[in-house]
Design an enzyme around this catalytic site. Structure first.
Site, PDB file in Angstrom:
ATOM      1  N   HIS A  76       0.845  -1.093   0.017  1.00  0.00           N
ATOM      2  CA  HIS A  76      -0.013  -0.002  -0.164  1.00  0.00           C
ATOM      3  C   HIS A  76       0.916   1.209   0.086  1.00  0.00           C
ATOM      4  CE1 HIS A  76       0.931  -0.444   4.138  1.00  0.00           C
ATOM      5  NE2 HIS A  76       0.615   0.678   4.504  1.00  0.00           N
ATOM      6  N   ASP A 118       0.319   4.986   1.955  1.00  0.00           N
ATOM      7  CA  ASP A 118      -0.351   5.352   2.976  1.00  0.00           C
ATOM      8  C   ASP A 118      -1.772   6.388   2.590  1.00  0.00           C
ATOM      9  OD1 ASP A 118       0.960   3.994   5.068  1.00  0.00           O
ATOM     10  OD2 ASP A 118       2.610   5.416   5.083  1.00  0.00           O
ATOM     11  N   HIS A 123       4.726   0.039   0.083  1.00  0.00           N
ATOM     12  CA  HIS A 123       5.456  -0.444   1.121  1.00  0.00           C
ATOM     13  C   HIS A 123       4.572  -1.870   1.747  1.00  0.00           C
ATOM     14  CE1 HIS A 123       3.673   2.952   3.235  1.00  0.00           C
ATOM     15  NE2 HIS A 123       3.528   2.015   4.165  1.00  0.00           N
ATOM     16  N   ARG A 171       4.617   6.981  13.125  1.00  0.00           N
ATOM     17  CA  ARG A 171       4.778   7.522  11.874  1.00  0.00           C
ATOM     18  C   ARG A 171       4.462   8.942  11.858  1.00  0.00           C
ATOM     19  NH1 ARG A 171       0.851   4.996   7.917  1.00  0.00           N
ATOM     20  NH2 ARG A 171      -0.313   6.667   8.125  1.00  0.00           N
TER      21      ARG A 171
END
Length: 358
Positions: free
Chosen positions: A163, A165, A313, A329
């Site tokens: 995906h 983000d 990722h 994150r």
């Protein structure tokens, strides 16, 4: 009279140590009922435009900088992210734009410094449904352990995890950073990244021409459904956007394939069968593109800085019977994805650059 630094000391005492919190409490995120206005459109000014093409501020001051694969992934030793100069921040934006993802080990940066660094690259995204640390809505927490319900992964294969983000936002993230500060053991919990540049370049000329004219719908409906099922707030009402299948990076000018199974659901203008067939091929293309992927073995207190615009990722959940993995994150937003007919192929640019050196 209180000493001059009393207020500062009080603020320091109140700061949260997320690593300690994860070790002591495990899951610590909160889910307030806060609602937000829809995210306003903004003009994104990429710091990479201010960068030195040679990125001298990084290369002249790091102990070592080396590539992990030919197509994606670079590791930097000897620089602390919480001590970067303004020029180094800009040069990092260019390095990440070119290499897709850049890794730093033994990093001191804390969550508050991460927030400040993230603001250099764009407005910070607040997730529409996920929990966050108390008083830190801009932080996305990564935490899984042996108590994580296994049914979440029951009907998923490892390839389904690819995906970019929150690509369902109108202006999805650009440069993004993740610090992993707790690992399950000596092994487990690696993350993979792939290059959207090379994924595009590996397509045949005929298929490149076909996909360049397409747009795809990205949706966060699955996350909304999970939030509703858990009784958590859905903070905004927008969770679907249409983006080009091939986008162009505003700094490098290179074309990148911008689809992934996490959030890309259908292609505009095609029948369901046609859309499913095209997406099935493209998903398989990126999942099996081992020649344009990098797998990073984390050490505690490592940081990955990647460009969500030109990578996807995939976190590897091979440790759920072993131990805990935690990190945070910071997710700055960037421009609305666009296609530019004058965009270039990274492969062609690399060949031209190599020819100039001969």
């Amino acid at each position: 009279m209180a000493p001059p630094n009393a207020e500062t000391l009080a603020q320091e005492v109140e700061k949260i140590d997320l690593k300690h919190l994860a070790r002591e409490k495990g899951r610590y995120t909160v889910f307030p009922e806060t609602k937000y206005e829809e995210i306003a459109e903004f003009e994104h000014k990429d710091p990479g435009h201010r960068a030195d093409a040679k990125k001298s501020s990084l290369y002249d001051n790091a102990e070592k900088i080396f590539d992990l694969t030919p197509q994606i992934g670079t590791e930097v030793h000897g620089l602390q992210l919480n001590k970067l100069t303004e020029q180094q921040k800009d040069d990092l934006a260019l390095l990440v734009a070119e290499r897709g993802v850049v890794f730093f080990r033994k990093q001191d940066i804390n969550v508050y410094e991460g927030i400040e660094l993230g603001k250099h690259y764009g407005p910070l995204h607040i997730h529409n449904t996920f929990g966050h640390p108390p008083e830190l809505p801009e932080i996305h927490v990564v935490y899984f352990d042996t108590k994580t319900p296994k049914q979440y992964f029951k009907n998923l294969s490892a390839g389904d995890g690819w995906h970019s983000d929150v690509s369902y936002e109108k202006q999805p993230p650009g440069l993004t950073l993740l610090k992993i500060d707790l690992l399950p053991g000596e092994t487990g919990g690696d993350t993979m990244w792939l290059s959207g540049y090379s994924a595009y370049d590996r397509l045949s000329p005929a298929l490149k021409k076909f996909v360049e004219g397409l747009e795809a719908v990205h949706t966060g409906q699955m996350q909304v459904d999970e939030a509703n099922k858990a009784g958590h707030a859905v903070r905004r009402q927008h969770w679907e956007s249409t983006h080009p299948v091939v986008r162009v990076h505003p700094v490098t000018g290179w074309k990148s394939l911008y689809i992934q199974p996490g959030f890309t659901k259908r292609i505009v203008g095609l029948t369901k069968r046609e859309s499913d067939a095209v997406l099935r091929f493209l998903f398989n293309h990126i999942e099996t593109g081992h020649d344009f992927q990098v797998r990073f073995k984390w050490e505690e207190d490592s940081v990955a800085v990647w460009d969500n615009r030109v990578t996807a990722h995939n976190a590897i959940f091979d440790y759920l019977d072993v131990g805990s993995r935690h990190g945070f994150r910071v997710t700055p937003q960037a421009e609305k994805p666009y296609y530019d007919v004058n965009g270039k192929s990274k492969h062609e640019s690399d060949l031209a650059k190599a020819g100039q050196k001969q």
